[in-house]
Enzyme design. Structure first.
Site, mmCIF file in Angstrom:
data_model
loop_
_atom_site.group_PDB
_atom_site.id
_atom_site.type_symbol
_atom_site.label_atom_id
_atom_site.label_comp_id
_atom_site.label_asym_id
_atom_site.label_seq_id
_atom_site.Cartn_x
_atom_site.Cartn_y
_atom_site.Cartn_z
ATOM 1 N N GLY A 18 0.864 -1.182 0.000
ATOM 2 C CA GLY A 18 0.000 0.000 0.000
ATOM 3 C C GLY A 18 0.891 1.219 0.000
ATOM 4 O O GLY A 18 1.844 1.275 -0.767
ATOM 5 N N GLU A 19 0.611 2.132 0.854
ATOM 6 C CA GLU A 19 1.416 3.357 0.926
ATOM 7 C C GLU A 19 1.868 3.525 2.378
ATOM 8 O O GLU A 19 1.055 3.824 3.261
ATOM 9 C CB GLU A 19 0.568 4.542 0.440
ATOM 10 C CG GLU A 19 1.290 5.847 0.438
ATOM 11 C CD GLU A 19 2.650 5.803 -0.232
ATOM 12 O OE1 GLU A 19 2.766 5.330 -1.373
ATOM 13 O OE2 GLU A 19 3.625 6.243 0.426
ATOM 14 N N SER A 20 3.159 3.315 2.601
ATOM 15 C CA SER A 20 3.649 3.296 3.980
ATOM 16 C C SER A 20 3.459 4.637 4.686
ATOM 17 O O SER A 20 3.220 4.680 5.892
ATOM 18 C CB SER A 20 5.127 2.894 4.010
ATOM 19 O OG SER A 20 5.900 3.754 3.218
ATOM 20 N N CYS A 49 6.102 -5.306 1.067
ATOM 21 C CA CYS A 49 6.310 -4.026 0.383
ATOM 22 C C CYS A 49 6.156 -2.850 1.359
ATOM 23 O O CYS A 49 7.061 -2.618 2.149
ATOM 24 C CB CYS A 49 5.380 -3.946 -0.827
ATOM 25 S SG CYS A 49 6.019 -2.838 -2.085
ATOM 26 N N ARG A 78 12.895 3.448 0.027
ATOM 27 C CA ARG A 78 11.564 3.345 -0.576
ATOM 28 C C ARG A 78 11.627 3.570 -2.090
ATOM 29 O O ARG A 78 12.437 4.351 -2.584
ATOM 30 C CB ARG A 78 10.604 4.365 0.042
ATOM 31 C CG ARG A 78 10.298 4.141 1.496
ATOM 32 C CD ARG A 78 9.351 5.215 2.045
ATOM 33 N NE ARG A 78 8.123 5.292 1.303
ATOM 34 C CZ ARG A 78 7.623 6.425 0.804
ATOM 35 N NH1 ARG A 78 8.243 7.560 0.978
ATOM 36 N NH2 ARG A 78 6.497 6.404 0.107
ATOM 37 N N ILE A 108 6.374 -3.674 -7.105
ATOM 38 C CA ILE A 108 5.536 -2.508 -7.410
ATOM 39 C C ILE A 108 5.951 -1.377 -6.469
ATOM 40 O O ILE A 108 5.664 -1.419 -5.280
ATOM 41 C CB ILE A 108 4.033 -2.843 -7.207
ATOM 42 C CG1 ILE A 108 3.639 -4.081 -8.013
ATOM 43 C CG2 ILE A 108 3.165 -1.641 -7.558
ATOM 44 C CD1 ILE A 108 2.292 -4.667 -7.630
ATOM 45 N N ARG A 109 6.656 -0.409 -6.997
ATOM 46 C CA ARG A 109 7.198 0.682 -6.149
ATOM 47 C C ARG A 109 7.879 0.088 -4.918
ATOM 48 O O ARG A 109 7.680 0.539 -3.792
ATOM 49 C CB ARG A 109 6.090 1.655 -5.742
ATOM 50 C CG ARG A 109 5.322 2.267 -6.905
ATOM 51 C CD ARG A 109 4.248 3.214 -6.442
ATOM 52 N NE ARG A 109 4.806 4.469 -5.991
ATOM 53 C CZ ARG A 109 4.400 5.116 -4.893
ATOM 54 N NH1 ARG A 109 3.457 4.613 -4.146
ATOM 55 N NH2 ARG A 109 4.952 6.252 -4.562
ATOM 56 N N HIS A 144 5.385 -8.454 -3.932
ATOM 57 C CA HIS A 144 4.040 -9.000 -3.717
ATOM 58 C C HIS A 144 3.985 -10.412 -4.278
ATOM 59 O O HIS A 144 4.493 -10.656 -5.368
ATOM 60 C CB HIS A 144 3.004 -8.163 -4.473
ATOM 61 C CG HIS A 144 2.852 -6.778 -3.950
ATOM 62 N ND1 HIS A 144 1.779 -6.381 -3.195
ATOM 63 C CD2 HIS A 144 3.652 -5.694 -4.079
ATOM 64 C CE1 HIS A 144 1.917 -5.102 -2.878
ATOM 65 N NE2 HIS A 144 3.044 -4.666 -3.402
ATOM 66 N N GLU A 146 0.752 -11.967 -3.880
ATOM 67 C CA GLU A 146 -0.690 -12.225 -3.930
ATOM 68 C C GLU A 146 -1.275 -12.021 -5.329
ATOM 69 O O GLU A 146 -2.453 -12.271 -5.550
ATOM 70 C CB GLU A 146 -1.427 -11.370 -2.896
ATOM 71 C CG GLU A 146 -1.517 -9.891 -3.203
ATOM 72 C CD GLU A 146 -0.271 -9.094 -2.805
ATOM 73 O OE1 GLU A 146 0.791 -9.686 -2.521
ATOM 74 O OE2 GLU A 146 -0.360 -7.859 -2.815
HETATM 75 N N1 GLN Z 1 5.887 2.752 -2.430
HETATM 76 C C1 GLN Z 1 5.121 2.286 -1.364
HETATM 77 C C2 GLN Z 1 5.629 2.909 -0.092
HETATM 78 O O1 GLN Z 1 6.711 3.436 -0.043
HETATM 79 C C3 GLN Z 1 5.118 0.762 -1.232
HETATM 80 C C4 GLN Z 1 4.608 0.127 -2.495
HETATM 81 C C5 GLN Z 1 3.841 -1.136 -2.269
HETATM 82 O O2 GLN Z 1 3.483 -1.472 -1.141
HETATM 83 N N2 GLN Z 1 3.560 -1.829 -3.340
HETATM 84 O O3 GLN Z 1 4.919 2.847 0.861
#
Ligand code: GLN
Length: 163
Positions: A18-20, A49, A78, A108-109, A144, A146
């Site tokens: 998600g987005e930390s 992630c 990150r 993914i990111r 990931h 999943e």
């Molecule tokens: N870029 C997101 C972060 O820094 C993490 C990306 C992800 O969970 N797929 O939180």
């Protein structure tokens, strides 16, 4: 789960991607920081992630000022494998319970692990960088799993719960 009391009765926890930065704000808004640290001391916990970022002990070049939970002795950078458009799938070899398992995973990111403490086990690497690490109850992945049907890592975590 959203509130500290939601941890009651749980045997284990997965903190997803998600987005930390957002997750951290919510962790503090709902007073989950110490309950999560206490939970991780007694139960298996697996972070993917953004979850890995939150579990780390230090975030490099931390412009977003993420305050991680310090559940596992790693540093992370990150979004170090590129932005969303540079997401990629990769076949990795995971070393789990003494066996090697090939799985397809998605970055993914994703965070890059830039330092691993002496007591942390590296269970998988990508181009010589650790991407799956473990110390005691705490399992953390840059990637990931999943998004495909391979449940090998989930089964590994389930075994940790049963152990
Ligand atoms: N870029 C997101 C972060 O820094 C993490 C990306 C992800 O969970 N797929 O939180």
């Amino acid at each position: 789960m959203k509130l500290p009391e939601d941890l009651n009765g749980l045997k284990a926890l997965i903190v997803p991607g998600g987005e930390s930065t957002t997750m951290e704000i919510l962790i503090d808004r709902y007073r989950l920081r110490q309950p999560l640290i206490d939970f991780a001391a007694r139960h298996p916990i697996y972070g993917t992630c953004a979850g890995m970022i939150l579990f780390s002990s230090n975030v490099d070049d931390n412009q977003a000022c993420v305050r991680p939970l310090n559940l596992i002795d790693i540093d992370v950078a990150r979004i170090a494998y590129g932005r969303q458009v540079y997401s990629f799938d990769r076949q990795l070899e995971l070393t789990l319970n003494g066996g090697v398992h090939g799985v397809s995973v998605s970055f993914i990111r994703a965070p890059r692990v830039t330092r691993v403490g002496p007591e942390v086990a590296v269970l998988a690497s990508l181009d010589a960088s650790p991407v799956l690490v473990e110390r005691g109850n705490v399992l953390a992945a840059s990637f990931h799993t999943e998004l495909n049907d391979d449940t090998v890592l989930l089964n590994y975590f389930l075994r940790k719960i049963r152990a």
